[in-house]
Design a protein around this motif. Structure first.
Motif, PDB file in Angstrom:
ATOM      1  N   SER A   1       0.842  -1.186   0.000  1.00 14.67           N
ATOM      2  CA  SER A   1       0.000   0.000   0.000  1.00 14.67           C
ATOM      3  C   SER A   1       0.881   1.241   0.000  1.00 14.67           C
ATOM      4  N   ASP A   2       0.430   2.312  -0.625  1.00 12.44           N
ATOM      5  CA  ASP A   2       1.188   3.562  -0.681  1.00 12.44           C
ATOM      6  C   ASP A   2       0.865   4.425   0.524  1.00 12.44           C
ATOM      7  N   ALA A   3       1.898   4.851   1.212  1.00  7.04           N
ATOM      8  CA  ALA A   3       1.740   5.750   2.354  1.00  7.04           C
ATOM      9  C   ALA A   3       1.673   7.184   1.838  1.00  7.04           C
ATOM     10  N   ALA A   4       1.290   8.102   2.705  1.00  7.80           N
ATOM     11  CA  ALA A   4       1.168   9.513   2.331  1.00  7.80           C
ATOM     12  C   ALA A   4       2.496  10.099   1.865  1.00  7.80           C
TER      13      ALA A   4
ATOM     14  N   GLY B   1       4.677   8.593   0.019  1.00  9.34           N
ATOM     15  CA  GLY B   1       5.086   7.987  -1.238  1.00  9.34           C
ATOM     16  C   GLY B   1       5.798   6.659  -1.096  1.00  9.34           C
ATOM     17  N   THR B   2       6.018   6.199   0.125  1.00  7.55           N
ATOM     18  CA  THR B   2       6.649   4.890   0.316  1.00  7.55           C
ATOM     19  C   THR B   2       5.595   3.793   0.243  1.00  7.55           C
ATOM     20  N   SER B   3       6.048   2.598   0.032  1.00  7.28           N
ATOM     21  CA  SER B   3       5.108   1.475  -0.003  1.00  7.28           C
ATOM     22  C   SER B   3       5.651   0.322   0.817  1.00  7.28           C
ATOM     23  N   GLU B   4       4.757  -0.594   1.143  1.00  6.01           N
ATOM     24  CA  GLU B   4       5.130  -1.766   1.930  1.00  6.01           C
ATOM     25  C   GLU B   4       4.408  -2.970   1.364  1.00  6.01           C
ATOM     26  N   ASP B   5       5.134  -4.048   1.127  1.00  6.43           N
ATOM     27  CA  ASP B   5       4.520  -5.279   0.648  1.00  6.43           C
ATOM     28  C   ASP B   5       3.938  -6.041   1.824  1.00  6.43           C
ATOM     29  N   THR B   6       2.743  -6.575   1.640  1.00  5.54           N
ATOM     30  CA  THR B   6       2.140  -7.440   2.644  1.00  5.54           C
ATOM     31  C   THR B   6       1.817  -8.777   1.996  1.00  5.54           C
TER      32      THR B   6
ATOM     33  N   VAL C   1      -5.699 -12.730   7.276  1.00  5.35           N
ATOM     34  CA  VAL C   1      -4.493 -12.552   8.080  1.00  5.35           C
ATOM     35  C   VAL C   1      -3.567 -11.643   7.277  1.00  5.35           C
ATOM     36  N   ILE C   2      -3.205 -10.509   7.844  1.00  2.00           N
ATOM     37  CA  ILE C   2      -2.332  -9.564   7.168  1.00  2.00           C
ATOM     38  C   ILE C   2      -0.935  -9.683   7.757  1.00  2.00           C
ATOM     39  N   CYS C   3       0.023  -9.985   6.922  1.00  2.00           N
ATOM     40  CA  CYS C   3       1.411 -10.154   7.371  1.00  2.00           C
ATOM     41  C   CYS C   3       2.322  -9.153   6.669  1.00  2.00           C
TER      42      CYS C   3
END
Length: 114
Positions: A1-4, A6-11, A112-114
């Motif tokens: 998801s894109d954070a405010a 501009g970074t993102s994180e894979d889940t 389940v979100i990891c």
């Protein structure tokens, strides 16, 4: 998801149908399909597992597009007497076995979100 910023994180999310045992419903064979989830114990308001066939014993699921319309919801567990039948919760909150996988009932998957 894109954070405010501009970074993102894979889940690595997993979606699945809960079993009778996970939803604090008395299973046909205990200890096979997982541990009880505390959430369902609290949601039922019961200190004892929910018995199948008891009207109004389990929380009813409503449709997102019709929030006053109680839905039939299919569970993951198969009946031990007839594996082609699965358990479901009807619109009155009763847990019971239904015929055939082709029955058009909704699903209420866990995530389940990891």
């Amino acid at each position: 998801s894109d954070a405010a910023d501009g970074t993102s994180e894979d889940t690595y999310d997993t979606f699945f149908l809960p079993s009778l045992e996970q939803q604090f419903i008395t299973p046909q064979l205990a200890g096979v399909e997982g541990d009880y989830w505390e959430y369902w114990k609290l949601a039922t308001g019961s200190s004892e597992t929910i018995e199948t066939g008891v009207t109004g014993a389990f929380p009813v699921t409503y449709a997102i597009n019709a929030q006053t319309s109680a839905q039939y919801v299919r569970l993951r567990s198969a009946l031990r007497s007839s594996a082609y039948l699965t358990w479901c919760v009807n619109s009155s909150g009763s847990v019971y076995g239904i015929p055939y996988a082709s029955s058009a009932y909704r699903f209420a998957p866990a995530c389940v979100i990891c």
